[in-house]
Design a protein around this motif. Structure first.
Motif, PDB file in Angstrom:
ATOM      1  N   LYS A  19      29.449  76.992 -35.253  1.00  0.00           N
ATOM      2  CA  LYS A  19      28.493  75.234 -35.486  1.00  0.00           C
ATOM      3  C   LYS A  19      27.263  75.528 -35.195  1.00  0.00           C
ATOM      4  O   LYS A  19      26.956  75.926 -34.539  1.00  0.00           O
ATOM      5  CB  LYS A  19      29.993  74.557 -34.529  1.00  0.00           C
ATOM      6  N   LEU A  20      26.948  75.558 -36.508  1.00  0.00           N
ATOM      7  CA  LEU A  20      25.273  74.928 -36.433  1.00  0.00           C
ATOM      8  C   LEU A  20      24.705  74.060 -36.553  1.00  0.00           C
ATOM      9  O   LEU A  20      25.193  73.032 -36.654  1.00  0.00           O
ATOM     10  CB  LEU A  20      25.024  75.999 -37.680  1.00  0.00           C
ATOM     11  N   ILE A  21      23.417  74.106 -35.720  1.00  0.00           N
ATOM     12  CA  ILE A  21      22.758  72.426 -35.271  1.00  0.00           C
ATOM     13  C   ILE A  21      21.528  72.667 -36.225  1.00  0.00           C
ATOM     14  O   ILE A  21      21.294  73.160 -36.307  1.00  0.00           O
ATOM     15  CB  ILE A  21      23.086  71.793 -33.758  1.00  0.00           C
ATOM     16  N   MET A  22      21.344  71.708 -36.605  1.00  0.00           N
ATOM     17  CA  MET A  22      19.758  71.746 -37.782  1.00  0.00           C
ATOM     18  C   MET A  22      19.386  70.155 -36.869  1.00  0.00           C
ATOM     19  O   MET A  22      20.122  68.942 -36.541  1.00  0.00           O
ATOM     20  CB  MET A  22      20.228  71.277 -39.254  1.00  0.00           C
ATOM     21  N   LYS A  23      18.210  70.327 -36.294  1.00  0.00           N
ATOM     22  CA  LYS A  23      16.368  69.706 -36.061  1.00  0.00           C
ATOM     23  C   LYS A  23      15.518  69.866 -37.090  1.00  0.00           C
ATOM     24  O   LYS A  23      15.384  70.597 -36.690  1.00  0.00           O
ATOM     25  CB  LYS A  23      17.253  69.338 -34.876  1.00  0.00           C
ATOM     26  N   LYS A  41      20.125  69.134 -43.560  1.00  0.00           N
ATOM     27  CA  LYS A  41      21.324  69.682 -43.701  1.00  0.00           C
ATOM     28  C   LYS A  41      21.807  70.230 -44.910  1.00  0.00           C
ATOM     29  O   LYS A  41      21.852  71.194 -45.922  1.00  0.00           O
ATOM     30  CB  LYS A  41      22.542  69.607 -42.990  1.00  0.00           C
ATOM     31  N   LEU A  82      19.601  72.637 -47.195  1.00  0.00           N
ATOM     32  CA  LEU A  82      19.770  74.079 -46.966  1.00  0.00           C
ATOM     33  C   LEU A  82      21.161  74.218 -47.971  1.00  0.00           C
ATOM     34  O   LEU A  82      21.330  75.388 -47.908  1.00  0.00           O
ATOM     35  CB  LEU A  82      20.516  74.395 -45.707  1.00  0.00           C
ATOM     36  N   ILE A 125      27.991  73.144 -39.915  1.00  0.00           N
ATOM     37  CA  ILE A 125      26.524  72.703 -40.057  1.00  0.00           C
ATOM     38  C   ILE A 125      26.375  71.127 -39.049  1.00  0.00           C
ATOM     39  O   ILE A 125      26.792  70.398 -40.865  1.00  0.00           O
ATOM     40  CB  ILE A 125      25.937  72.876 -41.701  1.00  0.00           C
ATOM     41  N   VAL A 130      14.270  78.860 -41.863  1.00  0.00           N
ATOM     42  CA  VAL A 130      15.592  79.074 -41.605  1.00  0.00           C
ATOM     43  C   VAL A 130      15.865  80.338 -41.931  1.00  0.00           C
ATOM     44  O   VAL A 130      16.269  80.849 -42.766  1.00  0.00           O
ATOM     45  CB  VAL A 130      16.892  78.604 -42.385  1.00  0.00           C
ATOM     46  N   GLY A 174      23.881  67.328 -37.591  1.00  0.00           N
ATOM     47  CA  GLY A 174      22.578  67.569 -37.601  1.00  0.00           C
ATOM     48  C   GLY A 174      22.874  66.064 -37.960  1.00  0.00           C
ATOM     49  O   GLY A 174      22.859  65.460 -38.470  1.00  0.00           O
ATOM     50  N   ILE A 195      17.534  75.775 -37.798  1.00  0.00           N
ATOM     51  CA  ILE A 195      18.591  75.528 -36.887  1.00  0.00           C
ATOM     52  C   ILE A 195      18.456  76.096 -35.471  1.00  0.00           C
ATOM     53  O   ILE A 195      17.248  76.862 -35.457  1.00  0.00           O
ATOM     54  CB  ILE A 195      19.916  77.003 -37.334  1.00  0.00           C
ATOM     55  N   LEU A 231      19.710  82.895 -41.063  1.00  0.00           N
ATOM     56  CA  LEU A 231      21.192  82.068 -41.496  1.00  0.00           C
ATOM     57  C   LEU A 231      22.296  83.416 -42.323  1.00  0.00           C
ATOM     58  O   LEU A 231      21.506  84.350 -42.850  1.00  0.00           O
ATOM     59  CB  LEU A 231      21.458  81.105 -42.542  1.00  0.00           C
TER      60      LEU A 231
END
Length: 228
Positions: free
Chosen positions: A219-223, A49, A52, A41, A29, A43, A227, A31
């Motif tokens: 807005k951060l999207i985690m998958k 999430k 992190l 964050i 990651v 997801g 990110i 950031l």
């Protein structure tokens, strides 16, 4: 990164990996979070999430890599020993969790004072500051109540005051409104933005609440540990 741009950054994280035995939770990651920014964050469960957030908040360590860096307000926290890291965390970082984690045997005022007492701050000055924060958060008449005498929303505001007592640079929040009713959650969400304007803190918030996530500056999207 240019020096002038670097000075505007509160958090710089690069190539953050986390393994739990063979499970690769975070997969490199990167950031950057600016000073005074509110970042959410989001997801699916299991995206990484909370892992992190815990690493950014120095509650956990990334899996070591020569290319991994984590700087908070210009300090390289990965180079600190445990003693210095604990002191840094206490003075510069605040935490708000889904379950407020107040100590049941202490009053609201005493709970708020604990991080400052750990830092060795003056008892009288600390109690005055705790009173000020609780009054600011609408809890002036609840200072001497223990957690079981407070509503869920009141308990979470006490936790917010505790997170603020040492005037930290960053507030990390993990599902802060997940245990609250709708009205209390909305009040808490708005409070974060009011606090940012009042105290200038940076907020990093892990949440499943879409309303809160969309209110953030970014807005951060985690998958799958990244990110996207």
């Amino acid at each position: 990164m240019l020096l002038c741009e670097k000075l505007k950054q509160m958090i710089i994280a690069k190539n953050i990996h986390k393994y739990y035995e063979s499970l690769h939770v975070l997969k490199g990651v990167d950031l950057h979070i600016k000073k005074g920014e509110i970042v959410s964050i989001v997801g699916a469960s299991g995206a990484g999430k909370t892992t992190l957030l815990q690493i950014l908040g120095t509650l956990d360590h990334p899996t070591k890599s020569i290319e991994t860096t984590l700087e908070i307000n210009g300090d390289n926290v990965l180079k600190m020993n445990d003693k210095n890291l604990s002191k840094f965390r206490n003075l510069h970082l605040g935490f708000i969790f889904q379950f407020h984690q107040l100590l049941p045997e202490f009053t609201a005022l005493e709970n708020v004072c604990i991080p400052a007492f750990i830092a060795g701050k003056d008892k009288k000055e600390t109690e005055l500051e705790a009173h000020r924060l609780l009054s600011y958060l609408g809890l002036a008449d609840r200072c001497n109540h223990k957690p079981n005498e407070l509503s869920g929303g009141e308990q979470q505001r006490v936790a917010v005051a505790r997170a603020l007592i040492n005037k930290p640079n960053v507030i990390f929040a993990d599902e802060p409104s997940g245990n609250l009713d709708t009205a209390s959650a909305e009040n808490l969400h708005q409070l974060f933005f009011t606090l940012r304007e009042e105290f200038g803190q940076t907020f990093v918030i892990v949440t499943h609440n879409e309303e809160l996530a969309n209110m953030a500056d970014r807005k951060l999207i985690m998958k799958d540990g990244l990110i996207i």
